[in-house]
Design a protein around this motif. Structure first.
Motif, PDB file in Angstrom:
ATOM      1  N   LEU A  89     -11.055 -64.718 -63.529  1.00 21.64           N
ATOM      2  CA  LEU A  89     -12.061 -63.824 -62.957  1.00 21.64           C
ATOM      3  C   LEU A  89     -11.451 -62.590 -62.297  1.00 21.64           C
ATOM      4  O   LEU A  89     -12.062 -61.523 -62.313  1.00 21.64           O
ATOM      5  N   GLU A  90     -10.266 -62.724 -61.732  1.00 23.01           N
ATOM      6  CA  GLU A  90      -9.642 -61.573 -61.060  1.00 23.01           C
ATOM      7  C   GLU A  90      -9.356 -60.458 -62.064  1.00 23.01           C
ATOM      8  O   GLU A  90      -9.623 -59.286 -61.792  1.00 23.01           O
ATOM      9  N   THR A  91      -8.817 -60.806 -63.234  1.00 23.63           N
ATOM     10  CA  THR A  91      -8.569 -59.791 -64.262  1.00 23.63           C
ATOM     11  C   THR A  91      -9.892 -59.289 -64.833  1.00 23.63           C
ATOM     12  O   THR A  91     -10.056 -58.092 -65.071  1.00 23.63           O
ATOM     13  N   PHE A  92     -10.845 -60.173 -65.044  1.00 19.25           N
ATOM     14  CA  PHE A  92     -12.181 -59.786 -65.513  1.00 19.25           C
ATOM     15  C   PHE A  92     -12.769 -58.715 -64.596  1.00 19.25           C
ATOM     16  O   PHE A  92     -13.359 -57.738 -65.055  1.00 19.25           O
ATOM     17  N   MET A  93     -12.600 -58.873 -63.297  1.00 16.26           N
ATOM     18  CA  MET A  93     -13.185 -57.954 -62.315  1.00 16.26           C
ATOM     19  C   MET A  93     -12.476 -56.604 -62.234  1.00 16.26           C
ATOM     20  O   MET A  93     -13.004 -55.672 -61.634  1.00 16.26           O
ATOM     21  N   GLN A  94     -11.293 -56.479 -62.828  1.00 15.94           N
ATOM     22  CA  GLN A  94     -10.574 -55.207 -62.759  1.00 15.94           C
ATOM     23  C   GLN A  94     -11.319 -54.087 -63.491  1.00 15.94           C
ATOM     24  O   GLN A  94     -11.064 -52.907 -63.232  1.00 15.94           O
ATOM     25  N   SER A  95     -12.231 -54.439 -64.370  1.00 13.59           N
ATOM     26  CA  SER A  95     -13.015 -53.430 -65.085  1.00 13.59           C
ATOM     27  C   SER A  95     -14.143 -52.868 -64.231  1.00 13.59           C
ATOM     28  O   SER A  95     -14.759 -51.870 -64.595  1.00 13.59           O
ATOM     29  N   TYR A  96     -14.417 -53.515 -63.114  1.00 19.32           N
ATOM     30  CA  TYR A  96     -15.462 -53.047 -62.196  1.00 19.32           C
ATOM     31  C   TYR A  96     -14.862 -52.090 -61.166  1.00 19.32           C
ATOM     32  O   TYR A  96     -13.719 -52.256 -60.737  1.00 19.32           O
ATOM     33  N   TRP A  97     -15.667 -51.135 -60.743  1.00 19.37           N
ATOM     34  CA  TRP A  97     -15.302 -50.187 -59.705  1.00 19.37           C
ATOM     35  C   TRP A  97     -15.075 -50.960 -58.412  1.00 19.37           C
ATOM     36  O   TRP A  97     -15.975 -51.659 -57.932  1.00 19.37           O
ATOM     37  N   LYS A  98     -13.897 -50.867 -57.850  1.00 21.16           N
ATOM     38  CA  LYS A  98     -13.576 -51.600 -56.623  1.00 21.16           C
ATOM     39  C   LYS A  98     -14.101 -50.806 -55.430  1.00 21.16           C
ATOM     40  O   LYS A  98     -13.365 -50.096 -54.742  1.00 21.16           O
ATOM     41  N   SER A  99     -15.413 -50.968 -55.209  1.00 22.81           N
ATOM     42  CA  SER A  99     -16.111 -50.197 -54.184  1.00 22.81           C
ATOM     43  C   SER A  99     -17.267 -51.015 -53.630  1.00 22.81           C
ATOM     44  O   SER A  99     -17.853 -51.841 -54.339  1.00 22.81           O
ATOM     45  N   ASP A 100     -17.624 -50.745 -52.391  1.00 21.82           N
ATOM     46  CA  ASP A 100     -18.817 -51.362 -51.806  1.00 21.82           C
ATOM     47  C   ASP A 100     -20.089 -50.819 -52.455  1.00 21.82           C
ATOM     48  O   ASP A 100     -21.169 -51.381 -52.258  1.00 21.82           O
ATOM     49  N   SER A 101     -19.978 -49.742 -53.221  1.00 23.86           N
ATOM     50  CA  SER A 101     -21.134 -49.153 -53.897  1.00 23.86           C
ATOM     51  C   SER A 101     -21.362 -49.698 -55.306  1.00 23.86           C
ATOM     52  O   SER A 101     -22.355 -49.346 -55.941  1.00 23.86           O
ATOM     53  N   LEU A 102     -20.452 -50.546 -55.804  1.00 21.44           N
ATOM     54  CA  LEU A 102     -20.684 -51.180 -57.097  1.00 21.44           C
ATOM     55  C   LEU A 102     -22.029 -51.885 -57.055  1.00 21.44           C
ATOM     56  O   LEU A 102     -22.336 -52.600 -56.097  1.00 21.44           O
ATOM     57  N   LEU A 103     -22.841 -51.698 -58.101  1.00 19.88           N
ATOM     58  CA  LEU A 103     -24.160 -52.329 -58.178  1.00 19.88           C
ATOM     59  C   LEU A 103     -24.171 -53.371 -59.277  1.00 19.88           C
ATOM     60  O   LEU A 103     -23.816 -53.074 -60.417  1.00 19.88           O
ATOM     61  N   PHE A 104     -24.576 -54.591 -58.921  1.00 18.63           N
ATOM     62  CA  PHE A 104     -24.772 -55.649 -59.901  1.00 18.63           C
ATOM     63  C   PHE A 104     -26.196 -56.157 -59.742  1.00 18.63           C
ATOM     64  O   PHE A 104     -26.603 -56.551 -58.648  1.00 18.63           O
ATOM     65  N   VAL A 105     -26.953 -56.134 -60.837  1.00 13.08           N
ATOM     66  CA  VAL A 105     -28.325 -56.626 -60.820  1.00 13.08           C
ATOM     67  C   VAL A 105     -28.397 -57.828 -61.753  1.00 13.08           C
ATOM     68  O   VAL A 105     -28.125 -57.710 -62.946  1.00 13.08           O
ATOM     69  N   GLY A 106     -28.731 -58.967 -61.185  1.00  9.15           N
ATOM     70  CA  GLY A 106     -28.894 -60.196 -61.946  1.00  9.15           C
ATOM     71  C   GLY A 106     -30.220 -60.835 -61.599  1.00  9.15           C
ATOM     72  O   GLY A 106     -31.117 -60.173 -61.050  1.00  9.15           O
ATOM     73  N   LYS A 107     -30.342 -62.124 -61.870  1.00 11.36           N
ATOM     74  CA  LYS A 107     -31.624 -62.799 -61.654  1.00 11.36           C
ATOM     75  C   LYS A 107     -32.030 -62.848 -60.188  1.00 11.36           C
ATOM     76  O   LYS A 107     -33.212 -62.959 -59.880  1.00 11.36           O
ATOM     77  N   SER A 108     -31.082 -62.740 -59.261  1.00 17.35           N
ATOM     78  CA  SER A 108     -31.431 -62.757 -57.830  1.00 17.35           C
ATOM     79  C   SER A 108     -31.610 -61.356 -57.251  1.00 17.35           C
ATOM     80  O   SER A 108     -31.711 -61.198 -56.041  1.00 17.35           O
ATOM     81  N   GLY A 109     -31.647 -60.342 -58.118  1.00 12.83           N
ATOM     82  CA  GLY A 109     -31.886 -58.979 -57.648  1.00 12.83           C
ATOM     83  C   GLY A 109     -30.612 -58.189 -57.460  1.00 12.83           C
ATOM     84  O   GLY A 109     -29.518 -58.661 -57.763  1.00 12.83           O
ATOM     85  N   PRO A 110     -30.751 -56.977 -56.935  1.00 17.00           N
ATOM     86  CA  PRO A 110     -29.575 -56.108 -56.777  1.00 17.00           C
ATOM     87  C   PRO A 110     -28.659 -56.559 -55.647  1.00 17.00           C
ATOM     88  O   PRO A 110     -29.114 -56.968 -54.580  1.00 17.00           O
ATOM     89  N   LYS A 111     -27.369 -56.507 -55.935  1.00 16.68           N
ATOM     90  CA  LYS A 111     -26.324 -56.809 -54.949  1.00 16.68           C
ATOM     91  C   LYS A 111     -25.293 -55.689 -55.038  1.00 16.68           C
ATOM     92  O   LYS A 111     -25.015 -55.172 -56.115  1.00 16.68           O
ATOM     93  N   TYR A 112     -24.727 -55.354 -53.909  1.00 12.61           N
ATOM     94  CA  TYR A 112     -23.746 -54.272 -53.851  1.00 12.61           C
ATOM     95  C   TYR A 112     -22.376 -54.788 -53.460  1.00 12.61           C
ATOM     96  O   TYR A 112     -22.259 -55.712 -52.656  1.00 12.61           O
ATOM     97  N   GLY A 113     -21.363 -54.173 -54.040  1.00 10.90           N
ATOM     98  CA  GLY A 113     -19.990 -54.409 -53.629  1.00 10.90           C
ATOM     99  C   GLY A 113     -19.170 -55.204 -54.629  1.00 10.90           C
ATOM    100  O   GLY A 113     -19.654 -56.158 -55.240  1.00 10.90           O
ATOM    101  N   TRP A 114     -17.924 -54.758 -54.772  1.00 12.81           N
ATOM    102  CA  TRP A 114     -16.993 -55.428 -55.682  1.00 12.81           C
ATOM    103  C   TRP A 114     -16.734 -56.859 -55.230  1.00 12.81           C
ATOM    104  O   TRP A 114     -16.796 -57.792 -56.022  1.00 12.81           O
ATOM    105  N   GLN A 115     -16.441 -57.045 -53.944  1.00 11.08           N
ATOM    106  CA  GLN A 115     -16.132 -58.382 -53.438  1.00 11.08           C
ATOM    107  C   GLN A 115     -17.342 -59.302 -53.550  1.00 11.08           C
ATOM    108  O   GLN A 115     -17.210 -60.475 -53.918  1.00 11.08           O
ATOM    109  N   THR A 116     -18.524 -58.783 -53.267  1.00 13.85           N
ATOM    110  CA  THR A 116     -19.754 -59.566 -53.412  1.00 13.85           C
ATOM    111  C   THR A 116     -19.927 -60.017 -54.853  1.00 13.85           C
ATOM    112  O   THR A 116     -20.284 -61.178 -55.118  1.00 13.85           O
TER     113      THR A 116
END
Length: 139
Positions: free
Chosen positions: A41-68
């Motif tokens: 997962l750590e290498t998988f996540m390297q393609s994501y912007w390492k920022s608190d502004s990263l947006l991920f929207v899944g079944k539980s709604g929008p979540k922000y942040g790379w670490q989240t």
């Protein structure tokens, strides 16, 4: 005549740059897929912007942040068996301009007991010369 040649060369140069960007984006996704299938997962996540502004929207709604996002992946996929074997069907890659792109695709997981699948849309931005996912909507 000289103006036409210059316009033609500019169009050709732009088309070549967009083709290179499309290949770079496809490489980002392939790198992600390979990392996932290794349970990394750590290498998988390297393609994501390492920022608190990263947006991920899944079944539980929008979540922000790379670490989240990483924490949510770890919670949902705690081990290699839960991660399964991932494949993508890339349906569309649109280079919007020299720094932004849109990807539409389908994901498929093959696990011992099930085969979940869904769709995703990605907004990628070229940051410091590297294409990174800045927004991911996966269902």
């Amino acid at each position: 005549m000289k103006k036409c040649l210059i316009v033609f060369l500019l169009i050709l140069t732009t088309a070549f740059a967009f083709a290179q960007d499309k290949q770079a984006i496809l490489h980002v996704l392939e790198t992600q897929r390979q990392a996932w299938n290794k349970g990394d997962l750590e290498t998988f996540m390297q393609s994501y912007w390492k920022s608190d502004s990263l947006l991920f929207v899944g079944k539980s709604g929008p979540k922000y942040g790379w670490q989240t996002t990483l924490d949510n992946y770890r919670k949902g996929y705690p081990d290699k068996a839960a991660m399964g074997y991932l494949t993508f069907d890339i349906l569309k890659v649109d280079i919007l301009d020299k720094g932004n792109a849109f990807v539409l695709g389908a994901w498929h997981l093959k696990r011992a007991k099930d085969t979940p699948e869904g769709y995703f849309t990605l907004w990628l931005r070229k940051i410091k010369g590297v294409w990174q996912i800045v927004a991911d909507h996966s269902s």
